[in-house]
Scaffold this active site. Sequence first.
Site, PDB file in Angstrom:
ATOM      1  N   HIS A 443      -3.853  24.672  32.767  1.00  0.00           N
ATOM      2  CA  HIS A 443      -4.637  25.577  33.603  1.00  0.00           C
ATOM      3  C   HIS A 443      -3.840  26.019  34.829  1.00  0.00           C
ATOM      4  CE1 HIS A 443      -8.038  26.211  36.602  1.00  0.00           C
ATOM      5  NE2 HIS A 443      -8.279  27.108  35.659  1.00  0.00           N
ATOM      6  N   ARG A 444      -3.521  27.271  34.909  1.00  0.00           N
ATOM      7  CA  ARG A 444      -2.705  27.847  36.008  1.00  0.00           C
ATOM      8  C   ARG A 444      -1.357  27.121  36.132  1.00  0.00           C
ATOM      9  NH1 ARG A 444      -7.274  27.678  40.826  1.00  0.00           N
ATOM     10  NH2 ARG A 444      -9.053  28.030  39.463  1.00  0.00           N
ATOM     11  N   GLU A 470      -2.325  28.677  30.689  1.00  0.00           N
ATOM     12  CA  GLU A 470      -3.390  29.562  31.172  1.00  0.00           C
ATOM     13  C   GLU A 470      -2.953  30.245  32.454  1.00  0.00           C
ATOM     14  OE1 GLU A 470      -7.383  30.516  33.130  1.00  0.00           O
ATOM     15  OE2 GLU A 470      -5.690  29.408  33.946  1.00  0.00           O
ATOM     16  N   ASP A 472      -4.001  33.846  35.364  1.00  0.00           N
ATOM     17  CA  ASP A 472      -5.009  34.815  35.836  1.00  0.00           C
ATOM     18  C   ASP A 472      -4.328  36.115  36.246  1.00  0.00           C
ATOM     19  OD1 ASP A 472      -7.286  32.793  36.026  1.00  0.00           O
ATOM     20  OD2 ASP A 472      -5.819  31.880  37.367  1.00  0.00           O
ATOM     21  N   HIS A 485      -5.021  33.784  41.113  1.00  0.00           N
ATOM     22  CA  HIS A 485      -6.385  33.402  40.772  1.00  0.00           C
ATOM     23  C   HIS A 485      -7.403  34.052  41.700  1.00  0.00           C
ATOM     24  CE1 HIS A 485     -10.089  31.045  40.999  1.00  0.00           C
ATOM     25  NE2 HIS A 485      -9.936  30.942  39.685  1.00  0.00           N
ATOM     26  N   GLU A 545      -6.092  35.135  31.311  1.00  0.00           N
ATOM     27  CA  GLU A 545      -7.416  35.519  31.788  1.00  0.00           C
ATOM     28  C   GLU A 545      -7.337  36.814  32.597  1.00  0.00           C
ATOM     29  OE1 GLU A 545      -9.659  32.696  34.189  1.00  0.00           O
ATOM     30  OE2 GLU A 545     -11.035  34.308  34.736  1.00  0.00           O
ATOM     31  N   LYS A 547      -8.745  38.831  35.302  1.00  0.00           N
ATOM     32  CA  LYS A 547      -9.655  38.639  36.442  1.00  0.00           C
ATOM     33  C   LYS A 547     -10.259  39.962  36.902  1.00  0.00           C
ATOM     34  CE  LYS A 547      -9.782  34.196  37.723  1.00  0.00           C
ATOM     35  NZ  LYS A 547     -10.953  33.472  37.251  1.00  0.00           N
ATOM     36  N   ASP A 670      -6.015  20.860  34.511  1.00  0.00           N
ATOM     37  CA  ASP A 670      -5.004  20.806  35.577  1.00  0.00           C
ATOM     38  C   ASP A 670      -4.020  19.659  35.320  1.00  0.00           C
ATOM     39  OD1 ASP A 670      -6.328  22.861  36.813  1.00  0.00           O
ATOM     40  OD2 ASP A 670      -6.993  21.718  38.565  1.00  0.00           O
TER      41      ASP A 670
HETATM   42  O1  G3P Z   1      -9.460  29.145  31.744  1.00  0.00           O
HETATM   43  C1  G3P Z   1     -10.703  29.340  32.301  1.00  0.00           C
HETATM   44  C2  G3P Z   1     -10.774  29.002  33.739  1.00  0.00           C
HETATM   45  O2  G3P Z   1      -9.557  29.277  34.334  1.00  0.00           O
HETATM   46  C3  G3P Z   1     -11.841  29.768  34.397  1.00  0.00           C
HETATM   47  O3  G3P Z   1     -11.984  29.431  35.729  1.00  0.00           O
HETATM   48  O4  G3P Z   1     -11.811  30.080  38.069  1.00  0.00           O
HETATM   49  O5  G3P Z   1     -10.106  28.584  37.093  1.00  0.00           O
HETATM   50  O6  G3P Z   1     -10.141  30.990  36.488  1.00  0.00           O
HETATM   51  P1  G3P Z   1     -10.952  29.794  36.889  1.00  0.00           P
HETATM   52 CA    CA Z   2      -8.432  31.175  34.965  1.00  0.00          CA
END
Ligand code: G3P
Ligand code: CA
Length: 771
Positions: A443-444, A470, A472, A485, A545, A547, A670
Amino acid sequence: MIYTKKSLAKLGIVTALALSPLAAVNITGGSAFAAVSEPLLLIENFDSLSNGSLPAGWKIAEGKAQVIDGKLVLSSPSISQPTRVIVPLDSDTGDYVFEADMTFVSAASATRWASLMYRVQNEDYPYYQFAIRKGTNALNGLEFAERTSANGWNVKETNFYPEPFEYNKTYKIKVIASKNRVQQYINNKLVIDTDQAADWLKGDIGFQANGSTVQFDNVKLTKQTQELPPVQDSAVLFPAEPETNIINPPTLISGNESSASRFLQVDPNSNGELTVNGQSLQTALNAVKNKQIPVLKIENEGLNEQLIDALEATQTTDIHIVSSNPAIVKSITEAYPTARGGLIYTKASLNKHDLEQLSFDVHSSNGKTAIIPQKLLTKDVVHYLHSRMVSVWGQGADSKDAAHALIHLGVDGILSDNPDYTAEALGEYPENTIVQRPIVAAHRGVPSLAPENTMAGYRLAYELGADMIETDIQRTKDGHLIIMHDNSVNRTTNGTGNVHDLTLEEIRQLDAGIKYSQDFAGEKVPTFKEFLQEFKGKDVVLLVELKDTGIEEQVIQEIEEENMANQVVLQSFYLDSMVISNKLKPEIPVGFLYSAGVPKTESAKLYNARIMTEYGTENRVTLNASYGSTYKEFFTYMRQRGMLSMHWTFRAQDPFSDKLNEGLIGPITDYTQWLTESPISLETPIKKRNLKVGHSANIQAKAFVDYRTQKTDNIESELFLTEQSDVVQIDGNTIKALKPGVAQVFIKHTFTMLGQEWNIVSEPIEVTVSE
Ligand code: G3P
Ligand code: CA
């Protein structure tokens, strides 16, 4: 096992309306009120009313409403300034059919709505309403809601319509109310069917707009003289699966009764009628109804009309359509949107290029599943498809050993002529056995170890062995795609301002690492292009993702410029954005991000799983819910229907291990390192072993720990037997031969992950003991 829940499914419920001929009713330019005994209570088309007026007796409770060009127009500029028109009725009833044409002229956003109000009390509130958002395809696009005595909302039921309402397009809206029963329809499709209307049994009708300008026309109110049937207890099918200790076991598909899904090959007979094994398709569908999930194999083109007739006649919506021809899957799923699609792979070999094409074909034919012969399957094939959101059904398992081998590959489903072998094999594993490696999405990047959404973080994710990374995406003031993000750069960089208000040049001056730690000083905010290029051709999938809305075309263009459609999965909280992306590039899988409550009861959970599965299927998205929105039945229901999904965001060990136990396959986390340090597979050095009575053998396994490096480690393991044996005796890693015969011996490795013990198990070793 069949669970039931009050359902929306029976679209064909017909109420016997005792309509009297309109000629018998006094129809004037104004409202026409019939006597209480008359079935027609009101009819109004606004045609003979002058602009700016309202029909006689109609009242504006709040806001702005008037007749314009033969239509009733309600205007509400915002949520805080709704418009309501009340129509006091002469007749003292609440059992009526209330119909009107409705057209959105404008809406402040997709969440704004208009409604038909009914059983209105005191010419104000409480009342019930059928609310319709402009974005009808949202999960709560449609509502049965109560305005309470305390003048607040109590939303009792929600549903969605398959597509968003269009501006200036007219839809037929209908409410049928009878005692505690209410049905709400759009264009004759039943969308809400409830028995929760007992608090207000009589009252007036009305119209409402909230943050929208809406036209109503052709209003008709008819007395409902017959009771509505009880809410249908429509079956939510949740077939029992074999007992097993595997935490995410494959589902069974076969041509006989002992499997969750029933494989039915559909052939036209000499009269052109659709048959399954000589029976009519309808008979075959009725035979499995509420028992097994039908999986129809169709290899002939041009059968859509007859097929859909059979599906409608048998009220079959929970169905899989599979074919070796993507065009067939596509045309049927387009014509019958609740049908899920799957492709049967028929070539004799399966190389990297075939695999890429297979993933493209599955997605672009609206499918989610690939059916592949066992002899072509490897763990790498399963892993490739899983990380591109394709569920894998292995075809084979024609002996118990073959079933073990297929289970060992981590497939999601097993299609077999002999499902009993698989059922037996599934029963032989120790507790908490994992056969399917979770698809870990970093994640990120790895924000637990490096600044989020930086190239340093992404590279670390890759080195750690993440399956997906992942990220954004947003667009700068001057139209460049960058990675960030938050809307603003304030939290993660040394700058200030919103991404939309900054140029690429300005954003590139910022330091995206220094706030995290001095060690990362100098990290830039990456561009999307840079991110793509870094991982192009590497064994990792990018979970991108969006955004922003409106960037779909540009995102896809940049992916295509890098020729990376085979390495990307898109996701967004904006459903429409994913629908647009899917239309632009159907080969790329798309996911819908959302959060929702978890229903309390077992049957409500299954009903919710069904509604969500339909939502994902009809919108062609995977259901990437927050993990708090998921539950065991959700995972199992989806798995039985060949649907994978990704879930977010795991930042603590307990919920993470809980969700893996419930059957989670795709965590977004994470803490990539928590999973990627764990072994993923256990291989035995041998498949068969011969031993003489009285002799012993020592066997050690090796574990693959990373797909990329194919690194193997010698790890601690122990042998075990699934059942008592007098042929061999096991002691640690030693097999001792006792008497002539054959025994199946497994190797097991126990390891700790997320603070919990898990087992991985090898395929069985066949030990033959002779004198
Ligand atoms: O991968 C989905 C998740 O990232 C969604 O929440 O706010 O971290 O982008 P957020
Ligand atoms: Ca995300």
